[in-house]
Design a protein around this motif. Structure first.
Motif, mmCIF file in Angstrom:
data_model
loop_
_atom_site.group_PDB
_atom_site.id
_atom_site.type_symbol
_atom_site.label_atom_id
_atom_site.label_comp_id
_atom_site.label_asym_id
_atom_site.label_seq_id
_atom_site.Cartn_x
_atom_site.Cartn_y
_atom_site.Cartn_z
ATOM 1 N N ARG A 102 0.843 -1.204 0.000
ATOM 2 C CA ARG A 102 0.000 0.000 0.000
ATOM 3 C C ARG A 102 0.871 1.243 0.000
ATOM 4 N NH1 ARG A 102 -3.234 -2.018 5.131
ATOM 5 N NH2 ARG A 102 -1.117 -2.840 5.429
ATOM 6 N N ASP A 103 2.025 1.112 0.616
ATOM 7 C CA ASP A 103 3.002 2.187 0.632
ATOM 8 C C ASP A 103 4.346 1.554 0.308
ATOM 9 O OD1 ASP A 103 3.761 4.958 2.873
ATOM 10 O OD2 ASP A 103 4.931 4.108 1.227
ATOM 11 N N TYR A 104 4.875 1.824 -0.866
ATOM 12 C CA TYR A 104 6.084 1.161 -1.329
ATOM 13 C C TYR A 104 7.293 1.466 -0.462
ATOM 14 C CZ TYR A 104 4.174 -0.680 -5.700
ATOM 15 O OH TYR A 104 3.473 -1.405 -6.624
ATOM 16 N N SER A 105 7.245 2.552 0.299
ATOM 17 C CA SER A 105 8.408 2.939 1.094
ATOM 18 C C SER A 105 8.460 2.275 2.467
ATOM 19 C CB SER A 105 8.423 4.458 1.283
ATOM 20 O OG SER A 105 7.338 4.870 2.104
ATOM 21 N N VAL A 106 7.463 1.469 2.788
ATOM 22 C CA VAL A 106 7.376 0.864 4.124
ATOM 23 C C VAL A 106 7.941 -0.546 4.100
ATOM 24 C CG1 VAL A 106 5.800 0.088 5.930
ATOM 25 C CG2 VAL A 106 5.402 2.271 4.757
ATOM 26 N N LEU A 107 8.873 -0.815 5.002
ATOM 27 C CA LEU A 107 9.564 -2.108 5.036
ATOM 28 C C LEU A 107 8.590 -3.271 5.204
ATOM 29 C CD1 LEU A 107 12.501 -1.169 7.430
ATOM 30 C CD2 LEU A 107 12.628 -1.446 4.966
ATOM 31 N N ASN A 108 7.622 -3.116 6.079
ATOM 32 C CA ASN A 108 6.730 -4.225 6.416
ATOM 33 C C ASN A 108 5.798 -4.633 5.281
ATOM 34 O OD1 ASN A 108 7.849 -4.386 8.945
ATOM 35 N ND2 ASN A 108 6.228 -3.216 9.951
ATOM 36 N N GLU A 109 5.768 -3.874 4.212
ATOM 37 C CA GLU A 109 4.918 -4.215 3.066
ATOM 38 C C GLU A 109 5.530 -5.323 2.211
ATOM 39 O OE1 GLU A 109 1.963 -3.117 2.510
ATOM 40 O OE2 GLU A 109 1.797 -1.334 3.765
ATOM 41 N N TYR A 110 6.763 -5.719 2.516
ATOM 42 C CA TYR A 110 7.471 -6.691 1.682
ATOM 43 C C TYR A 110 7.686 -7.995 2.440
ATOM 44 C CZ TYR A 110 8.108 -2.600 -1.163
ATOM 45 O OH TYR A 110 7.863 -1.483 -1.922
ATOM 46 N N GLU A 111 7.355 -9.103 1.790
ATOM 47 C CA GLU A 111 7.445 -10.423 2.412
ATOM 48 C C GLU A 111 8.813 -11.074 2.242
ATOM 49 O OE1 GLU A 111 4.727 -9.167 0.524
ATOM 50 O OE2 GLU A 111 3.420 -10.899 0.256
ATOM 51 N N TYR A 112 9.505 -10.735 1.169
ATOM 52 C CA TYR A 112 10.766 -11.412 0.870
ATOM 53 C C TYR A 112 11.879 -10.392 0.661
ATOM 54 C CZ TYR A 112 7.444 -15.139 -0.071
ATOM 55 O OH TYR A 112 6.428 -16.059 0.038
ATOM 56 N N TRP A 113 13.058 -10.778 1.129
ATOM 57 C CA TRP A 113 14.225 -9.894 1.042
ATOM 58 C C TRP A 113 15.431 -10.668 0.532
ATOM 59 C CZ3 TRP A 113 14.343 -4.670 2.266
ATOM 60 C CH2 TRP A 113 13.157 -4.155 2.813
ATOM 61 N N GLY A 114 16.242 -9.980 -0.283
ATOM 62 C CA GLY A 114 17.511 -10.535 -0.706
ATOM 63 C C GLY A 114 18.590 -10.214 0.323
ATOM 64 N N GLN A 115 19.792 -10.725 0.084
ATOM 65 C CA GLN A 115 20.857 -10.618 1.073
ATOM 66 C C GLN A 115 21.594 -9.288 1.030
ATOM 67 O OE1 GLN A 115 21.336 -11.663 -1.871
ATOM 68 N NE2 GLN A 115 23.405 -11.100 -2.446
ATOM 69 N N GLY A 116 21.440 -8.508 -0.008
ATOM 70 C CA GLY A 116 22.115 -7.222 -0.088
ATOM 71 C C GLY A 116 23.434 -7.278 -0.833
ATOM 72 N N THR A 117 23.758 -6.159 -1.457
ATOM 73 C CA THR A 117 25.029 -6.016 -2.156
ATOM 74 C C THR A 117 25.603 -4.655 -1.794
ATOM 75 O OG1 THR A 117 26.106 -6.139 -4.333
ATOM 76 C CG2 THR A 117 23.928 -5.117 -4.272
ATOM 77 N N LEU A 118 26.898 -4.610 -1.516
ATOM 78 C CA LEU A 118 27.529 -3.393 -1.015
ATOM 79 C C LEU A 118 27.948 -2.478 -2.156
ATOM 80 C CD1 LEU A 118 28.754 -1.707 1.303
ATOM 81 C CD2 LEU A 118 30.824 -3.111 1.084
ATOM 82 N N VAL A 119 27.549 -1.229 -2.048
ATOM 83 C CA VAL A 119 27.976 -0.182 -2.980
ATOM 84 C C VAL A 119 28.808 0.827 -2.188
ATOM 85 C CG1 VAL A 119 27.215 1.722 -4.431
ATOM 86 C CG2 VAL A 119 25.987 -0.462 -4.486
ATOM 87 N N THR A 120 30.022 1.049 -2.657
ATOM 88 C CA THR A 120 30.912 2.011 -2.013
ATOM 89 C C THR A 120 31.314 3.061 -3.026
ATOM 90 O OG1 THR A 120 31.786 0.283 -0.551
ATOM 91 C CG2 THR A 120 33.048 2.329 -0.720
ATOM 92 N N VAL A 121 31.057 4.313 -2.689
ATOM 93 C CA VAL A 121 31.379 5.417 -3.586
ATOM 94 C C VAL A 121 32.489 6.247 -2.942
ATOM 95 C CG1 VAL A 121 30.500 7.379 -4.880
ATOM 96 C CG2 VAL A 121 28.985 5.450 -4.359
ATOM 97 N N SER A 122 33.606 6.329 -3.631
ATOM 98 C CA SER A 122 34.737 7.080 -3.110
ATOM 99 C C SER A 122 34.716 8.511 -3.635
ATOM 100 C CB SER A 122 36.044 6.398 -3.513
ATOM 101 O OG SER A 122 36.182 6.398 -4.909
#
Length: 123
Positions: A102-122
């Motif tokens: 209902r609100d795309y910005s809310v964490l609890n609206e999502y049932e599944y999550w990936g493990q994440g990938t690190l982005v580093t900007v120098s």
């Protein structure tokens, strides 16, 4: 649904990266997809979201105009094209899937999550 994010890395300020999130399963189109990010010491932040058919897209204020979310339902993959990167974009980026946010910005609206990938900007 299992999600696998990739494409993170080290990039200089002003550069670009494209993240990918591959989803398992045959029901990819029923899920809205989103990218969130979490910088060290900060809360998780909404980056972008896209409806299952790609017809509706939302962006967080800090990335609007620089990042583009897209999806290829034939490949069960969602992308995040990031341009004009700054050190403030440094974070772990995670993809998420939800049936009917209902609100795309809310964490609890999502049932599944990936493990994440690190982005580093120098700088």
């Amino acid at each position: 649904v299992q999600l696998q994010a990739s494409g993170g890395g080290l990039v200089q300020a002003g550069g670009s990266l494209r993240l990918s999130c591959a989803a398992s399963g045959r029901t990819f189109t029923v899920y809205a997809m989103a990218w969130f990010r979490q910088a060290p010491g900060k809360e998780r932040e909404f980056v972008a979201g896209i409806r299952g058919d790609g017809g509706t897209i939302y962006y967080g204020a800090s990335v609007k105009g620089r990042f583009t979310i897209s999806r290829d339902n034939a490949k069960n993959t969602v992308y995040l094209q990031m341009n004009g990167l700054t050190p403030e974009d440094t974070a772990v980026y995670s993809c998420a899937a939800g049936r009917n946010p209902r609100d795309y910005s809310v964490l609890n609206e999502y049932e599944y999550w990936g493990q994440g990938t690190l982005v580093t900007v120098s700088s």
